[in-house]
Scaffold this active site. Structure first.
Site, PDB file in Angstrom:
ATOM      1  N   ASP A 239       0.779  -0.897   0.171  1.00  0.00           N
ATOM      2  CA  ASP A 239      -0.044  -0.383   0.205  1.00  0.00           C
ATOM      3  C   ASP A 239       0.543   0.981  -0.230  1.00  0.00           C
ATOM      4  OD1 ASP A 239       0.686  -0.592   2.907  1.00  0.00           O
ATOM      5  OD2 ASP A 239      -1.021  -0.426   3.561  1.00  0.00           O
ATOM      6  N   THR A 240       1.893   1.117   0.481  1.00  0.00           N
ATOM      7  CA  THR A 240       2.717   2.148   1.040  1.00  0.00           C
ATOM      8  C   THR A 240       3.330   2.560  -0.652  1.00  0.00           C
ATOM      9  OG1 THR A 240       3.751   1.385   2.665  1.00  0.00           O
ATOM     10  CG2 THR A 240       4.583   3.175   2.021  1.00  0.00           C
TER      11      THR A 240
HETATM   12  C1  LIG Z   1       4.937  -3.019   8.803  1.00  0.00           C
HETATM   13  C2  LIG Z   1       3.082  -2.278   8.068  1.00  0.00           C
HETATM   14  O1  LIG Z   1       2.403  -2.813   7.019  1.00  0.00           O
HETATM   15  C3  LIG Z   1       4.855  -1.544   6.738  1.00  0.00           C
HETATM   16  O2  LIG Z   1       5.951  -1.257   7.552  1.00  0.00           O
HETATM   17  C4  LIG Z   1       3.667  -0.453   5.991  1.00  0.00           C
HETATM   18  O3  LIG Z   1       4.688   0.388   4.615  1.00  0.00           O
HETATM   19  C5  LIG Z   1       2.352  -0.670   5.635  1.00  0.00           C
HETATM   20  O4  LIG Z   1       2.796  -1.841   4.708  1.00  0.00           O
HETATM   21  C6  LIG Z   1       1.649   0.101   6.103  1.00  0.00           C
HETATM   22  O5  LIG Z   1      -0.165   0.138   5.886  1.00  0.00           O
END
Ligand SMILES: C[C@H](O)[C@H](O)[C@@H](O)C(=O)CO
Length: 490
Positions: A239-240
């Site tokens: 998503d990021t």
């Molecule tokens: C752990 C998290 O999911 C991750 O670091 C972050 O990038 C993410 O996906 C936020 O939704």
């Protein structure tokens, strides 16, 4: 042309229907649902069947909303979590939540096999208990190696959902790139890491780049849904990566993807893997071809979401707007925390944890809801500033302006605090940046746009952005210096 983005976050999921007429893009929410970790026998899980059900509900609703056929679907989720399947596609494991404490329990044994410095040098990924590698290694330590031995494939969350729909088994690159098993130098899984942790290479799906068509939905799936079927496209499934893709960025600027996590970073041409990056725990993450993010995870709205749940359990239901308004009324700079203190990582008891930490730091603690939320919001803004400075240092480029995207872009108080604390203008908007990034790739894969820059221009023309200028900068500078000192931040 109609396409559908499925976006799953740590507190909820949604399906957004994208309509593109060749010039403008519109988004319509087809479905929204809650998604919370479930605690069972000291483990923390996601309910994958609930998630799958909600995905299908959203697909049905979107098909009704769309005037024409639904051409494609893209899936994006938080990173790191996974399940195993056998050759028949049967689920062999539940989907554990990345906040599950098992990795902390086995932390020392895991790092004894390969030191964190070495893992950073090989992958450029942040050192964090939630990484996929840490979860797999914890399974080995807990005597569950037989699952790795017998599995046909290990699939990341969006790849697992794509498998349910199409029967295909792939590992999309952006989500693989943050697993702590991927090597940017070779563009492949890192064999030294796989060997050290006895992770069979064959269980990792073949890597595919974002923009690849994974396959059409299975006949059985179409029959069940009464659907004509559609193409499932591998978008930037992390998503990021999707959010950063949509964050319209002219020139060098910091981007904050603000949701359950605050992902504070910038785009760079290639990974930057240096000892300073390890010291400040700055992550390298993969994006669409040729794009890389240099980024720091800051605990984010999770703290405020957890406060909201705490108050709910105590019988008080506050909306985010009410919490924001109360924080706006509370006295400034009365309390502070380091939002990234590991104590805040796990769910529940957030108000107590904040009080405990404030007492430790300053000998006084917030009492009211407004004081507590203000403490969290000011502290987040200061931590953003620190992360931006470290990323500037590492990337060697100045980041004079900040783009805030994601749900947190609607939090006016936090956006203003960010501008004040960072002494930089903030452009905030695109609450659905993740879904927009997801749709951009579908437009590209369906040849509706010629390139990603055209897609970014479409977004800039289609959605409003709010601007926040820094205020009371001298006071915020003083308080930032005190914040760094209080938490021993270099
Ligand atoms: C752990 C998290 O999911 C991750 O670091 C972050 O990038 C993410 O996906 C936020 O939704």
């Amino acid at each position: 042309m109609n396409c559908l983005a499925f976006d799953l976050g740590g507190s909820g999921g949604k399906l957004l229907l994208g309509r593109f007429d060749g010039e403008r893009l519109s988004l319509e929410e087809a479905h929204r649902f809650g998604n919370y970790p479930i605690s069972l026998n000291a483990g923390l899980y996601w309910d994958i069947f609930h998630i799958y059900n909600q995905l299908n509900l959203g697909v049905r609703k979107a098909a009704r909303l769309a005037a024409g056929p639904l051409v494609s679907l893209g899936l994006d989720t938080f990173s790191n979590d996974f399940a195993f399947i056998d050759r028949q596609g049967e689920l062999l494991t539940p989907l554990r939540c990345y906040r599950d404490p098992r990795t902390e329990r086995h932390r020392d044994a895991i790092y004894a096999k390969m030191a964190p410095e070495k893992l950073y040098e090989l992958t450029g990924n942040q050192i964090a208990p939630f990484n996929t590698l840490m979860q797999l290694a914890a399974m080995q330590e807990a005597g569950q190696g037989y699952l790795l031995e017998n599995a046909y494939k290990m699939l990341f969350t969006p790849d697992l959902l794509a498998h349910f729909l199409t029967g295909e088994t792939v590992a999309e690159y952006t989500i693989a790139s943050v697993s702590q098993m991927f090597d940017f130098r070779t563009g492949d899984w890192n064999d030294a890491i796989l060997e050290a942790y006895r992770i069979p290479r064959r269980i990792l799906g073949p890597l595919v780049q974002p923009g690849t068509a994974i396959g059409r939905t299975k006949e059985a799936y179409n029959r069940e849904l009464g659907s004509a079927g559609f193409e499932v496209i591998a978008v930037c499934e992390h998503d990021t990566a999707s959010a950063f893709l949509a964050a319209v960025s002219r020139g060098d600027r910091a981007i904050i993807s603000s949701g359950t996590w605050s992902l504070v970073g910038t785009e760079v041409a290639a990974p930057i893997i240096e000892p300073a990056g390890y010291r400040y725990n700055i992550a390298n993450e993969g994006g669409l071809a040729g794009r890389h993010r240099l980024l720091r995870n800051v605990m984010g709205l999770w703290i405020i979401q957890q406060l909201q749940s705490d108050y709910h359990r105590q019988g008080a239901d506050y909306s985010f707007a009410e919490m924001e308004a109360a924080a706006g009324q509370a006295a400034p700079f009365a309390h502070r925390i380091d939002p990234d203190d590991p104590l805040f990582f796990s769910p529940e008891g957030m108000a107590d944890k904040i009080r405990r930490k404030c007492l430790e730091t300053d000998g006084r603690a917030p009492q009211t809801m407004g004081e507590t939320v203000r403490c969290a919001a000011e502290s987040l803004a200061f931590k953003y500033r620190w992360a931006i400075e470290k990323i500037e240092q590492l990337s060697g480029k100045a980041l004079p302006c900040i783009n805030i995207v994601g749900g947190g872009s609607k939090d006016k108080l936090l956006c203003q605090f960010t501008a004040n604390a960072c002494n930089r203008p903030v452009l905030a908007g695109l609450p659905h940046a993740t879904a927009l990034g997801n749709i951009l790739l579908q437009l590209l894969a369906n040849r509706e746009i010629a390139g990603i820059e055209q897609g970014k221009a479409v977004i800039a023309n289609s959605f409003p952005i709010a601007e926040y200028q820094p205020r009371q900068t001298r006071l915020w500078e003083e308080k930032y210096a005190e914040f760094k000192e209080a938490f021993h931040l270099e």
